[in-house]
Design an enzyme around this catalytic site. Sequence first.
Site, short mmCIF file in Angstrom:
data_model
loop_
_atom_site.label_atom_id
_atom_site.label_comp_id
_atom_site.label_asym_id
_atom_site.label_seq_id
_atom_site.Cartn_x
_atom_site.Cartn_y
_atom_site.Cartn_z
N GLY A 9 0.84 -1.20 0.00
CA GLY A 9 0.00 0.00 0.00
C GLY A 9 0.87 1.25 0.00
N GLY A 12 -0.43 4.77 -1.18
CA GLY A 12 -1.57 5.37 -0.50
C GLY A 12 -1.19 6.54 0.39
N GLN A 13 -2.20 7.02 1.14
CA GLN A 13 -2.00 8.23 1.95
C GLN A 13 -0.90 8.03 3.00
OE1 GLN A 13 -5.17 9.37 4.59
NE2 GLN A 13 -4.57 11.53 4.61
N ILE A 36 -0.87 -1.93 -5.72
CA ILE A 36 -1.49 -2.38 -6.97
C ILE A 36 -1.54 -1.24 -7.97
CG2 ILE A 36 -2.91 -4.35 -6.26
CD1 ILE A 36 -5.27 -2.36 -5.99
N ASP A 53 0.00 -7.32 -5.83
CA ASP A 53 -1.37 -7.39 -5.29
C ASP A 53 -1.34 -8.27 -4.04
OD1 ASP A 53 -4.02 -7.65 -4.73
OD2 ASP A 53 -4.62 -8.33 -6.74
N TYR A 143 -16.37 -1.43 7.34
CA TYR A 143 -14.95 -1.12 7.58
C TYR A 143 -14.62 -1.34 9.05
CZ TYR A 143 -10.86 2.03 8.03
OH TYR A 143 -9.63 2.58 8.31
C1 AKB Z 1 -11.91 6.64 7.44
O1 AKB Z 1 -12.48 7.73 7.56
O2 AKB Z 1 -12.46 5.63 6.98
C2 AKB Z 1 -10.48 6.51 7.92
C3 AKB Z 1 -10.42 6.05 9.33
C4 AKB Z 1 -10.81 6.92 10.43
O3 AKB Z 1 -10.01 4.94 9.56
N1 AKB Z 1 -9.82 7.76 7.79
#
Ligand code: AKB
Length: 315
Positions: A9, A12-13, A36, A53, A143
Amino acid sequence: MAEKILVIGAAGQIGSELVLALRKVYGDANVFATDIKDAPPDVKKSGPFQILDVMDDKRLIHFVIRYKITQIYHLAAVLSGNAERLPLQAWDINMRSLLNILDLAREVGVKKIFWPSSIAVFGKTTPRENTPQLTIMEPNTVYGISKLAGERWCEYYVNRYGLDIRSLRYPGLISYKTEAGGGTTDYAVEIFYDAIESGKYECFLKPDTTLPMMFMPDAIKATIDLMEASAGNLSIHSSYNLAGISFDPAQISAEIKKSIPKFQISYKPDFRQAIADSWPKTIDDSVARNDWGWSHEYDLAKMTKIMLKEIKRKL
Ligand code: AKB
C-alpha cells in the site's frame, strides 16, 4: 543482519510518506515499496518499488522469500465510505489480505508486522468522550467490523503462534502529499484543496461533528516509534488507541479563514454523517503514552498553516 522491510500500500496516503521515513531509518535499498497502483515519483526513485497485489498470496510469499523480508507493513485497505458502497467486496479485501499476511508471516518466519486499525472499531454504544482503550465495541460499518475482526485475528496470531504484530487505531489522518481515499474523515483533507482552489467547500458532515484527527507527521512518528519499541513494554496486542487533535468542520473552517478570510463553508450531510455519528469524539490514548512514550506534536493551528502552505505550493 539488516532489516528488510516490505510496505504494502506504498502509493496510499500513509504508505507514500511512511516509505520515505522508513528508508531514512533502515536505508533506501532495504525498504521495498509495493502497491497495486503506481506510486509517487519520490517513492519510486528513492528505492525499490514493484506492483504487487496483496490478494495474490502466491506472488506475495515468493516476494517475501526472495527478498528475505523481516518486517511487513500492511497498509492496503478499503476505507469506511468506500466500504459502505461495496460491503462484501470491502470485507473480502480487508480480511483476506490481512489473513494472507498473517499466515505467510507464520509460515516463512517474518519477524514483525504492522497493521493499521482505526477509530472505526468503535460504535454507537461506545462512550464517545475520551474513549478508553478497553470499552464496548459494536461497530456498525463494514470497515469498522473488518478492523475489529482484524484486531482479534492479530491478537490470535500473537498468542497462538508467537508472532510480533503491532497496530494502531489511527484517527482521521490529514496530509498534503497523497489525497485520502474513500474515508469519512476525508473532508478534513478536501477542505484545504477547495479552500485554495475555489475559496469555498461543501462539507458532507454537519458543522458540529467532532472527530479524532491527526496530522500525518505525527502518525508516521507513532508508527515507527511503536515498531521500534521494546516488545517487553507492549501490553496491547490487538491495537493501541492513538490521539492527536479533535475538531469539527466549523472549527477547521474558522482556522482556514484566519489565512483565507473569504473562505466559505456550506454543509450537505450525506451517508457519511451516520458513520461519523457512530465514532468517538475524543480518544484516551494513555496506554500508548505509558507503554511506549507516545506524544503528539501538531495542533489544529500548526497543522492548518503547513497544509495551506504545502498545498498552495503543490497546486
Ligand atoms: C476513514 O475515515 O475511513 C479513515 C479512518 C478513520 O479509519 N480515515
